[in-house]
Design a protein around this motif. Sequence first.
Motif, short mmCIF file in Angstrom:
data_model
loop_
_atom_site.label_atom_id
_atom_site.label_comp_id
_atom_site.label_asym_id
_atom_site.label_seq_id
_atom_site.Cartn_x
_atom_site.Cartn_y
_atom_site.Cartn_z
N ALA A 135 0.80 -1.23 0.00
CA ALA A 135 0.00 0.00 0.00
C ALA A 135 0.83 1.28 0.00
N PRO A 136 1.98 1.31 0.75
CA PRO A 136 2.75 2.56 0.72
C PRO A 136 3.13 2.96 -0.71
N VAL A 137 3.38 1.95 -1.54
CA VAL A 137 3.74 2.27 -2.92
C VAL A 137 2.48 2.56 -3.74
N ALA A 179 2.03 6.44 -2.56
CA ALA A 179 2.91 7.12 -3.52
C ALA A 179 2.23 7.33 -4.88
N LEU A 180 1.62 6.26 -5.38
CA LEU A 180 1.14 6.34 -6.75
C LEU A 180 -0.33 6.73 -6.86
N GLY A 181 -1.04 6.72 -5.71
CA GLY A 181 -2.45 7.11 -5.74
C GLY A 181 -3.32 6.11 -6.47
N LEU A 182 -2.96 4.80 -6.36
CA LEU A 182 -3.73 3.77 -7.06
C LEU A 182 -4.53 2.97 -6.05
N PRO A 183 -5.54 2.20 -6.49
CA PRO A 183 -6.27 1.33 -5.55
C PRO A 183 -5.33 0.25 -5.00
N LEU A 187 3.19 -7.11 -8.10
CA LEU A 187 4.14 -8.08 -7.60
C LEU A 187 4.28 -9.25 -8.58
N PHE A 188 3.14 -9.71 -9.10
CA PHE A 188 3.18 -10.86 -10.00
C PHE A 188 3.80 -10.52 -11.35
#
Length: 682
Positions: free
Chosen positions: A575-577, A581-585, A593-594
């Motif tokens: 979530a921090p990323v 940071a990116l403002g994404l869901p 990751l995958f």
Amino acid sequence: MQESDTIQPLTWHEHIYRGENRLRVALVGQHNSGKSTIFHAVASTSYRTGKLTGTHKPYAECPVQIGADEVHLVDLPDLQSLRDLQGDDLEALKYLLWGDARPLISRHERSEPPAPFSRPDVLVYVIDASSLQQSLELALELPELGLPVVIALNMMDEAHRKGVEIDKDLLSEKLGVPVIPTVALKGHGLTELFQQILKTGRKPVCPLPQPASPHIQAWAKKLHEAIDQPEINEAFAMPGSMLTMNLLEKDAYFLSEFESHFPETLPAIRALHSEADKTLPRPLTDEVHADRHHRSVVLFEDVARLVHKPKISWEDRLDMLFLHPSWGLIGSLSVFAAVLFMVFEVSTALDAMSAARLADMVSGWQPDTATGVIGRAVVDGLIGLIGIVVPYMLPLVLMLVALEESGIMHRIAFVVDRFFHAIGLHGKVAVPFLLGLGCNVPAIAATKGLSSGRDRVVSSLLITFVPCSARSAIVLALGAKYLGVMGVFLLFTLSLLVIAILGRLLSHRYPEISPGMIQEIPAYGWPKMQPLLSSTWSRTRDILTIVTPLLVGGSVILALLQFAGADQIINTALAPVTVWALGLPAVLGVPILFGVLRKELSLVMIYQALGTFEVGQVLDSIQITTFLVFLLFYIPCVSTFAVMLKVIGRKEAFFSIALSIGVALIVALITRFFLTGMHGLT
Ligand SMILES: Nc1nc2c(ncn2[C@@H]2O[C@H](COP(=O)(O)OP(=O)(O)OP(=O)(O)O)[C@@H](O)[C@H]2O)c(=O)[nH]1
Ligand SMILES: [Mg+2]
């Protein structure tokens, strides 16, 4: 470049020129004969420039590697003659005579020596073969310097075009120096030239000065007798025959030095001058000039002849496409287009027939036990492997080998050399970069052919930022739909920009400058089946052994995480990323990751995670752009990591991961804030 091309057979009893022991080689010749072109064709990415003491014209200097040996190559300003020089030309002559020392006669001039480095060990006289006659007078004079000389008979293409045919062996025999034909602009003959330079350096033989005609020789002999005194020889520190000829021709500089240092001998010289002026049909100076001119014309007529309608071979025509300074780019671009075609047409079709079909076949298998999940993950990993090897690795490596075997790749590398120099790399990395558009794995593997370790590391690090076909597919799928053609174009331009900036930054991290290299331009040839296949196999084989376990292992770990219901944990951990940071869901954590397994997996998983194919309903265009920018740059997939471990080692491979995550985050953040700011303004 194949390894066999870069490795020269070594004979150990021979002297090896390296480090402080490097042979110093100076390029001399008339204006526009191609000295700087030769220099730049073999120069390293960064070279030293400076000015000879008291001059305005710059010289350039850098080490160049030739097999196991290295030379210090100096590109000098033009030199028209050795006589009656003034200003910059005279200073250049002083360097050729005295290097970093000042002889007695020149001590009063300036405190610094003519140059900060020694006089050359070998002179390369670069001649414009298309106007050979004008160059032969200096060719007759140069041996007077008392240095071994090699002649680069440059611009042979121009000479050929003008129908000038030169008997180089006869020229070499008449002048007593080796003559190597070159086309510096196209890299032809440079390997032979530098091999000859080394050979001449190892067994230095100074050519004998060409004798003047007998009536001049008689006066030269008299003058030589008058000045042949140990103190004069020591004070001038130059070959006696050259001093004699300079004084005979009333060279202003040498006469004035003579006057100030040996006034007692000068009257004898003056007397000899006036006696000769009276005896000879023309004044002495004119007579010596005319004699040299006459000898050069006779020599020219002996060694050169004009032919009508020179034949232009198909190799010449192909070279116009691949090696011409500006047309050559078109040749390289057509290869670039062929690679793109390969990736988007051939590779996609092969993928659909191989890996995609296999993936379809196993898609119904949804195991609910841990063993089943592992089994499925192993199968997925293997399918992933097939998906890299069959559509991308084999065809791209095959193409690379075919380009090398046909001689085309060496030409592309030669033409794009100067662009890559701007980011501190050698032109040889051009083709690996091109391959990177298909798949980073064979591209990084191809950097193994580079002889410099530093270039291998830097280009591997940069190649991970070349959008491979998997990443391009996502950008095309999402970008084209939601951002438009312009958006996609800007995203790819951004990749180029990031690579250029990183290239410059990495030059600071790896400041070591590899010496210049001679780029061999082999003859064209059809690739032969047997070497083509065996070379392709030997390059893919060891990559397979290292990619397979990582791909299968990674697949198992991620599948188990998912099976254990760790999706939530992964999303929260990321979530921090993703969110901050990116403002994404947060749900986009898992696809990101995958993505390391195989980037195109991300696309399917994005749809799964968001629960819709209509991404535009869930994400706004700023979010989509930020996400795509992040995907373009972050961690290379696990197979790329595997091949990096093999090619550049563990430390650099981990650095590459850190670099790609860092760059992806920074660029995505900048994009996000820039777009938000723009949005706020409108
Ligand atoms: N056709 C052809 N042109 C060449 C060749 N080598 C060099 N040139 C061109 O000749 C021109 C002069 O080349 P330079 O390398 O700058 O010549 P230079 O000897 O360094 O000239 P100065 O530094 O002024 O003495 C450039 O336009 C080159 O592109 C060659 O082999 N064939
Ligand atoms: Mg020049």
